[in-house]
Motif scaffolding. Structure first.
Motif, PDB file in Angstrom:
ATOM      1  N   ASN A   1       0.844  -1.196   0.000  1.00 29.53           N
ATOM      2  CA  ASN A   1       0.000   0.000   0.000  1.00 29.53           C
ATOM      3  C   ASN A   1       0.877   1.242   0.000  1.00 29.53           C
ATOM      4  O   ASN A   1       0.483   2.291  -0.477  1.00 29.53           O
ATOM      5  CB  ASN A   1      -0.924   0.049   1.218  1.00 29.53           C
TER       6      ASN A   1
ATOM      7  N   PHE B   1       0.163  -5.010  -5.381  1.00 25.86           N
ATOM      8  CA  PHE B   1       0.142  -3.547  -5.321  1.00 25.86           C
ATOM      9  C   PHE B   1      -1.328  -3.139  -5.279  1.00 25.86           C
ATOM     10  O   PHE B   1      -2.018  -3.167  -6.296  1.00 25.86           O
ATOM     11  CB  PHE B   1       0.814  -2.939  -6.552  1.00 25.86           C
TER      12      PHE B   1
ATOM     13  N   GLU C   1      -3.803  -0.118  -4.296  1.00 22.01           N
ATOM     14  CA  GLU C   1      -3.868   1.304  -3.971  1.00 22.01           C
ATOM     15  C   GLU C   1      -2.543   1.779  -3.382  1.00 22.01           C
ATOM     16  O   GLU C   1      -2.495   2.516  -2.403  1.00 22.01           O
ATOM     17  CB  GLU C   1      -5.043   1.599  -3.028  1.00 22.01           C
ATOM     18  N   ALA C   2      -1.454   1.316  -4.019  1.00 21.80           N
ATOM     19  CA  ALA C   2      -0.107   1.652  -3.556  1.00 21.80           C
ATOM     20  C   ALA C   2       0.249   3.085  -3.936  1.00 21.80           C
ATOM     21  O   ALA C   2      -0.208   3.614  -4.942  1.00 21.80           O
ATOM     22  CB  ALA C   2       0.909   0.696  -4.167  1.00 21.80           C
ATOM     23  N   GLU C   3       1.067   3.672  -3.097  1.00 26.75           N
ATOM     24  CA  GLU C   3       1.555   5.018  -3.375  1.00 26.75           C
ATOM     25  C   GLU C   3       2.553   4.963  -4.527  1.00 26.75           C
ATOM     26  O   GLU C   3       3.181   3.947  -4.767  1.00 26.75           O
ATOM     27  CB  GLU C   3       2.227   5.589  -2.120  1.00 26.75           C
ATOM     28  N   ASP C   4       2.716   6.073  -5.220  1.00 28.49           N
ATOM     29  CA  ASP C   4       3.753   6.163  -6.253  1.00 28.49           C
ATOM     30  C   ASP C   4       5.067   6.402  -5.529  1.00 28.49           C
ATOM     31  O   ASP C   4       5.092   7.091  -4.515  1.00 28.49           O
ATOM     32  CB  ASP C   4       3.436   7.316  -7.205  1.00 28.49           C
TER      33      ASP C   4
ATOM     34  N   SER D   1      -2.884   1.103  -8.914  1.00 27.59           N
ATOM     35  CA  SER D   1      -1.481   1.393  -8.597  1.00 27.59           C
ATOM     36  C   SER D   1      -0.694   1.600  -9.880  1.00 27.59           C
ATOM     37  O   SER D   1      -1.131   1.206 -10.955  1.00 27.59           O
ATOM     38  CB  SER D   1      -0.869   0.248  -7.793  1.00 27.59           C
TER      39      SER D   1
ATOM     40  N   SER E   1      -5.202   1.164 -13.134  1.00 30.26           N
ATOM     41  CA  SER E   1      -3.769   1.067 -12.920  1.00 30.26           C
ATOM     42  C   SER E   1      -3.042   1.456 -14.204  1.00 30.26           C
ATOM     43  O   SER E   1      -3.532   1.231 -15.300  1.00 30.26           O
ATOM     44  CB  SER E   1      -3.382  -0.366 -12.527  1.00 30.26           C
TER      45      SER E   1
END
Length: 178
Positions: free
Chosen positions: A61, A90, A92-95, A145, A172
């Motif tokens: 995440n 992945f 809703e993972a952060e960039d 993501s 995504s």
């Protein structure tokens, strides 16, 4: 006097992870489902081996930065290829997560039998266990993501539904190169 030399190793229990995993402590044995939470980062150095001791997954995440190089790849493998591991998720993972010069082998999603059990438990308890069981993306699932995946070897992975190696869904936009 007898001398006994052992290889360095770290056992990671189920739970939240962040920080830096270095080659000196490799291999890292994963003894349960692990997660990089929002606003946290896990950096994995070149040459590190991550060995999943069961059918566990790594949920991202936050940010995963696994950057190997041509001489020293990063390995994600199960201890038992018949059981496999559950892959990198992945969700809703952060960039900007990056997998570079990584080897991901013998990932397996939930089996049809596990999915049936999950559906029954879900109906009985009224709980959402979708994070525990999924059937897409044997090695990598990308949902909402945008990771960068470059120069990776993704092989011998199995998915019950779609994306044996990689499954990309729901808004995504990963960059997958070489």
């Amino acid at each position: 006097i007898l001398s006994h030399q052992t290889l360095p190793q770290i056992h990671i229990p189920a739970g939240k992870v962040s920080g830096k995993w270095v080659k000196l402590n490799s291999p890292y044995y994963i003894d349960g489902q692990i997660k990089i939470p929002h606003s946290k980062k896990l950096i994995i150095e070149p040459g590190v081996k991550i060995i999943f001791t069961g059918h566990y997954k790594l949920i991202v995440n936050g940010i995963l930065e696994a950057k190997g190089n041509e001489q020293d790849s990063i390995y994600f493998l199960p201890s038992d290829t018949s059981v496999g591991w559950h892959g990198i998720r992945f969700i809703e993972a952060e960039d900007f997560s990056t997998l570079e010069y990584c080897v991901l082998k013998y990932g397996k999603t939930s089996t049809p039998e596990e999915l049936k059990i999950n559906t029954k438990i879900d109906l009985i308890n009224g709980t959402d266990l979708s994070e525990d069981f999924d059937a897409e993306g044997g090695a990598i699932l990308i949902e909402k993501s945008n990771p960068i995946i470059t120069h990776c070897l993704i092989s011998n992975n199995i998915a019950t539904l779609s994306g044996g190696g990689i499954s990309v869904k729901n808004y995504s936009n990963p960059k997958i190169l070489f």
